[in-house]
Scaffold this motif. Structure first.
Motif, short mmCIF file in Angstrom:
data_model
loop_
_atom_site.label_atom_id
_atom_site.label_comp_id
_atom_site.label_asym_id
_atom_site.label_seq_id
_atom_site.Cartn_x
_atom_site.Cartn_y
_atom_site.Cartn_z
N MET A 1 -69.72 -27.75 -3.05
CA MET A 1 -70.92 -26.95 -2.77
C MET A 1 -72.08 -27.50 -3.58
SD MET A 1 -72.42 -24.69 -5.12
CE MET A 1 -72.17 -24.70 -6.91
N ARG B 1 -76.28 -26.06 -4.79
CA ARG B 1 -77.42 -25.17 -4.65
C ARG B 1 -78.61 -25.78 -5.37
NH1 ARG B 1 -77.12 -20.39 -8.85
NH2 ARG B 1 -75.69 -21.23 -10.41
N PHE C 1 -81.33 -22.30 -2.46
CA PHE C 1 -80.58 -22.69 -1.27
C PHE C 1 -79.18 -23.13 -1.68
CE2 PHE C 1 -79.06 -26.05 1.59
CZ PHE C 1 -79.04 -25.35 2.80
N GLN C 2 -78.16 -22.54 -1.06
CA GLN C 2 -76.77 -22.90 -1.37
C GLN C 2 -76.04 -23.30 -0.11
OE1 GLN C 2 -74.60 -20.48 -4.17
NE2 GLN C 2 -72.66 -20.82 -3.14
N LEU C 3 -75.26 -24.37 -0.22
CA LEU C 3 -74.48 -24.87 0.91
C LEU C 3 -73.06 -25.16 0.47
CD1 LEU C 3 -74.55 -26.04 3.89
CD2 LEU C 3 -74.83 -28.27 2.80
N GLN C 4 -72.10 -24.64 1.22
CA GLN C 4 -70.70 -24.99 1.04
C GLN C 4 -70.38 -26.13 2.00
OE1 GLN C 4 -68.63 -23.41 -1.14
NE2 GLN C 4 -70.12 -21.87 -1.78
N HIS C 5 -69.68 -27.15 1.52
CA HIS C 5 -69.30 -28.26 2.39
C HIS C 5 -67.84 -28.64 2.15
CE1 HIS C 5 -69.77 -31.12 -1.01
NE2 HIS C 5 -70.85 -30.41 -1.31
#
Length: 236
Positions: free
Chosen positions: A165, A167, A157-161
Motif C-alpha cells: 500500500m 498513501r 490519498f491511500q491505495l492498496q495494491h
C-alpha cells in the motif's frame, strides 16, 4: 541500485522499517540473553541501549529507547529493524544484515512467512505554501471526487495494491504525521509532501527463505518511494 534512492537534499524526515515475519520459534525465548549480548557487541549498539522482556529483546543506538534513532528487535515470530538515521542506502542495510546474521547464527534457520519494508518520509517540493500544495493535489483528481460546498483543509490519498500500500498527501509544519512518526528532537517541521509506502512479499506461492530476497524487497521499496516522490513533485 543506489539510483533507486531519492536525493538527500529533498528528504527532510525519513524512517525505514524492515520486518521479517516467520513461523514461531519459541527457542528464542531461552536465547534472549545470548541474542542481546551478541547484538550489543555490534559497533552501532556497543555501550548503548539494550532491553529484554517476555515478548522481545531490543538493541538501540541511544541512551534509552526514546532517544534511539535505530533499533533492532527480535520476537518469537518476527524481527523488526527501524531507523530514522539513514546515512546511506548501503549503510542502513549493512547494519540490518550484520544483526540478522547474528540472529540466524544463534537460533538457526527460520521459516520466513513475510518480508516487508516500509518507508515513511516528508519531502520538499518546489512549492512551499501548504494551500498551494493542497490545491495541486486536488486538481490532480477528477472534479466529481469533491463536494462544492466543502472547503478542503487537507488530503490523504491511500491505495492498496498487490504488493502493499501507499498513501501520499501534502504536509504542514504542525501535521500529526510529523508528531506521530518523527517525534524526536531532530524532526524538521516543514511544508511539503508526505509518503508512507509499505511493500512486501509472502510465502503464499513459494518459499522466501533466501536472504537476498530481503535486500530485493528493500531496494524495491526505495524505488517505489522515489517513483511516488517524482510523480507527485511533477505537479509543482
Amino acid at each position: 541500485m543506489l539510483s533507486s534512492n531519492i536525493d538527500n537534499k529533498y528528504i527532510c524526515n525519513r524512517k525505514i522499517v524492515i520486518e521479517i515475519r516467520f513461523v514461531s520459534n519459541f527457542s528464542i525465548i531461552d536465547k534472549r540473553g545470548q541474542l542481546l549480548d551478541s547484538l550489543l557487541k555490534l559497533d552501532n549498539f556497543k555501550n548503548k541501549y539494550g532491553s529484554m522482556n517476555m515478548s522481545r529483546i531490543l538493541a538501540g543506538n541511544g541512551s534509552d529507547e526514546d532517544s534511539c534513532t535505530t533499533t533492532f528487535a527480535v520476537y518469537h515470530n518476527r524481527i523488526s529493524y527501524i531507523s530514522s538515521k539513514i546515512d546511506s542506502v548501503e549503510s542502513f542495510y549493512s547494519l540490518f544484515d550484520k544483526a540478522y546474521q547474528i540472529v540466524l547464527g544463534i537460533i538457526g534457520n527460520i521459516d520466513v512467512l513475510r518480508i516487508g519494508c516500509r518507508t515513511l518520509g516528508t519531502y520538499t517540493v518546489k512549492e512551499n505554501d501548504f494551500n498551494q500544495i493542497l490545491h495541486k493535489f486536488i486538481k490532480a483528481f477528477p472534479n466529481n471526487f469533491f463536494f462544492d460546498d466543502f472547503e478542503p483543509k487537507d488530503l490523504c490519498f491511500q491505495l492498496q495494491h498487490d504488493k502493499g500500500m501507499y498513501r501520499i498527501g501534502p504536509i504542514n509544519k504542525n501535521d500529526n504525521f510529523l508528531a506521530e512518526e518523527f517525534s524526536n528532537s531532530e524532526c524538521k517541521k516543514h511544508v511539503g509532501i508526505a509518503i508512507d509506502a509499505d511493500n512486501f512479499i509472502t510465502n503464499s506461492k513459494e518459499a522466501i527463505n533466501d536472504k537476498k530476497l530481503i535486500k530485493d524487497v528493500y531496494l524495491y521499496a526505495l524505488s517505489v518511494e522515489k517513483t511516488l516522490y517524482e510523480r507527485v513533485s511533477s505537479l509543482f
